[in-house]
Design a protein around this motif. Structure first.
Motif, PDB file in Angstrom:
ATOM      1  N   ARG A 198      97.689 -26.797 128.374  1.00 16.42           N
ATOM      2  CA  ARG A 198      97.542 -26.053 127.108  1.00 16.42           C
ATOM      3  C   ARG A 198      97.714 -24.557 127.336  1.00 16.42           C
ATOM      4  O   ARG A 198      98.427 -23.888 126.581  1.00 16.42           O
ATOM      5  CB  ARG A 198      96.180 -26.334 126.468  1.00 16.42           C
ATOM      6  N   VAL A 199      97.058 -24.036 128.364  1.00 11.75           N
ATOM      7  CA  VAL A 199      97.130 -22.594 128.634  1.00 11.75           C
ATOM      8  C   VAL A 199      98.555 -22.189 128.992  1.00 11.75           C
ATOM      9  O   VAL A 199      99.094 -21.210 128.458  1.00 11.75           O
ATOM     10  CB  VAL A 199      96.140 -22.200 129.756  1.00 11.75           C
ATOM     11  N   MET A 200      99.188 -22.940 129.867  1.00 15.17           N
ATOM     12  CA  MET A 200     100.558 -22.617 130.264  1.00 15.17           C
ATOM     13  C   MET A 200     101.508 -22.708 129.076  1.00 15.17           C
ATOM     14  O   MET A 200     102.385 -21.862 128.903  1.00 15.17           O
ATOM     15  CB  MET A 200     101.008 -23.525 131.404  1.00 15.17           C
ATOM     16  N   ALA A 201     101.345 -23.733 128.245  1.00 16.52           N
ATOM     17  CA  ALA A 201     102.203 -23.885 127.063  1.00 16.52           C
ATOM     18  C   ALA A 201     102.028 -22.712 126.103  1.00 16.52           C
ATOM     19  O   ALA A 201     103.013 -22.221 125.535  1.00 16.52           O
ATOM     20  CB  ALA A 201     101.905 -25.209 126.358  1.00 16.52           C
ATOM     21  N   ASP A 202     100.788 -22.244 125.942  1.00 14.24           N
ATOM     22  CA  ASP A 202     100.546 -21.082 125.084  1.00 14.24           C
ATOM     23  C   ASP A 202     101.256 -19.848 125.622  1.00 14.24           C
ATOM     24  O   ASP A 202     101.852 -19.081 124.865  1.00 14.24           O
ATOM     25  CB  ASP A 202      99.050 -20.789 124.961  1.00 14.24           C
ATOM     26  N   VAL A 203     101.189 -19.641 126.933  1.00 10.14           N
ATOM     27  CA  VAL A 203     101.819 -18.471 127.549  1.00 10.14           C
ATOM     28  C   VAL A 203     103.337 -18.555 127.422  1.00 10.14           C
ATOM     29  O   VAL A 203     104.006 -17.571 127.093  1.00 10.14           O
ATOM     30  CB  VAL A 203     101.400 -18.341 129.034  1.00 10.14           C
ATOM     31  N   ILE A 204     103.888 -19.735 127.693  1.00 13.09           N
ATOM     32  CA  ILE A 204     105.341 -19.927 127.681  1.00 13.09           C
ATOM     33  C   ILE A 204     105.886 -20.002 126.264  1.00 13.09           C
ATOM     34  O   ILE A 204     107.018 -19.598 126.003  1.00 13.09           O
ATOM     35  CB  ILE A 204     105.721 -21.195 128.482  1.00 13.09           C
ATOM     36  N   GLY A 205     105.079 -20.527 125.343  1.00 12.15           N
ATOM     37  CA  GLY A 205     105.541 -20.745 123.977  1.00 12.15           C
ATOM     38  C   GLY A 205     106.289 -22.056 123.851  1.00 12.15           C
ATOM     39  O   GLY A 205     107.349 -22.119 123.220  1.00 12.15           O
ATOM     40  N   CYS A 206     105.726 -23.094 124.465  1.00 10.48           N
ATOM     41  CA  CYS A 206     106.367 -24.413 124.431  1.00 10.48           C
ATOM     42  C   CYS A 206     105.327 -25.476 124.105  1.00 10.48           C
ATOM     43  O   CYS A 206     104.146 -25.179 123.953  1.00 10.48           O
ATOM     44  CB  CYS A 206     107.042 -24.708 125.772  1.00 10.48           C
ATOM     45  N   ASP A 207     105.753 -26.703 124.022  1.00 17.20           N
ATOM     46  CA  ASP A 207     104.883 -27.835 123.787  1.00 17.20           C
ATOM     47  C   ASP A 207     104.222 -28.228 125.115  1.00 17.20           C
ATOM     48  O   ASP A 207     104.910 -28.270 126.143  1.00 17.20           O
ATOM     49  CB  ASP A 207     105.726 -29.003 123.251  1.00 17.20           C
ATOM     50  N   PRO A 208     102.919 -28.520 125.133  1.00 17.57           N
ATOM     51  CA  PRO A 208     102.280 -28.948 126.381  1.00 17.57           C
ATOM     52  C   PRO A 208     102.952 -30.169 127.025  1.00 17.57           C
ATOM     53  O   PRO A 208     102.881 -30.343 128.242  1.00 17.57           O
ATOM     54  CB  PRO A 208     100.839 -29.281 125.964  1.00 17.57           C
ATOM     55  N   ASP A 209     103.626 -30.969 126.209  1.00 15.35           N
ATOM     56  CA  ASP A 209     104.313 -32.146 126.743  1.00 15.35           C
ATOM     57  C   ASP A 209     105.495 -31.767 127.642  1.00 15.35           C
ATOM     58  O   ASP A 209     105.999 -32.595 128.382  1.00 15.35           O
ATOM     59  CB  ASP A 209     104.787 -33.038 125.587  1.00 15.35           C
ATOM     60  N   GLN A 210     105.920 -30.521 127.601  1.00 14.75           N
ATOM     61  CA  GLN A 210     107.006 -30.056 128.475  1.00 14.75           C
ATOM     62  C   GLN A 210     106.498 -29.691 129.872  1.00 14.75           C
ATOM     63  O   GLN A 210     107.292 -29.339 130.735  1.00 14.75           O
ATOM     64  CB  GLN A 210     107.708 -28.832 127.853  1.00 14.75           C
TER      65      GLN A 210
END
Length: 170
Positions: free
Chosen positions: A127-139
């Motif tokens: 979740r944290v990485m997806a928020d930083v990257i701006g992507c879906d956590p499933d990626q």
């Protein structure tokens, strides 16, 4: 569409008196106490916050975009990067690859540590990485393993992380 693959690896030594940051989150990690109290805090030694997972991911992203490595862009000799939160490094790395028109396709990463157990923390890391990257956590796929007590990881002298990424541009 152009797709490219990158690979990253990072390692940091375990030391007393540092916080443990992996995947952009703080994970409790202490030496066992002898009697009362929590014990001595353990973390990873590094110029920044030493987030071994985010560093491996950044190296993979930069490699896929043919933009050198994390040390080139965020040198451990710079006062500007001293104590830096690796989420900032990840965000800036995503911005760097975007200058060449690339965006994240997916990440597949593995954390190597004997302890603490990483699996309970993986959903929050995603979740944290997806928020930083701006992507879906499933990626973002994150796995954790030990080295069966072999090598520096097995002796609990350090932790390592491996990351493979796919980036794409139209």
């Amino acid at each position: 569409m152009t797709i490219r693959v990158g690979f990253g690896y990072d390692v940091h030594r375990i030391v007393e008196g540092r916080e443990l940051w992996i995947g952009g989150i703080k994970i409790p990690f202490n030496l066992p106490s002898h009697g009362e109290g929590v014990g001595v805090g353990l973390g990873l030694l590094g110029h920044s916050d030493a987030d071994v997972l985010l560093h491996a991911v950044c190296d993979a992203l930069l490699g896929a975009a043919n933009m050198r490595d994390i040390g080139y862009h965020f040198p451990d000799t710079s006062d500007a990067t001293l104590g830096m939160d690796s989420k900032i490094i990840l965000r800036r790395t995503v911005e760097l690859i975007a200058t060449k028109g690339y965006r994240l396709g997916n990440i597949d990463a593995t954390i190597c540590a004997e302890r603490p157990k990483m699996n309970p923390h993986i959903p929050e890391m995603q979740r944290v990485m997806a928020d930083v990257i701006g992507c879906d956590p499933d990626q973002i796929s994150i796995k954790a393993t030990t080295t069966e007590r072999l090598g520096f990881v097995g002796r609990q002298e350090g932790m390592a992380a491996y990351a493979t990424v796919l980036i794409e541009r139209d």
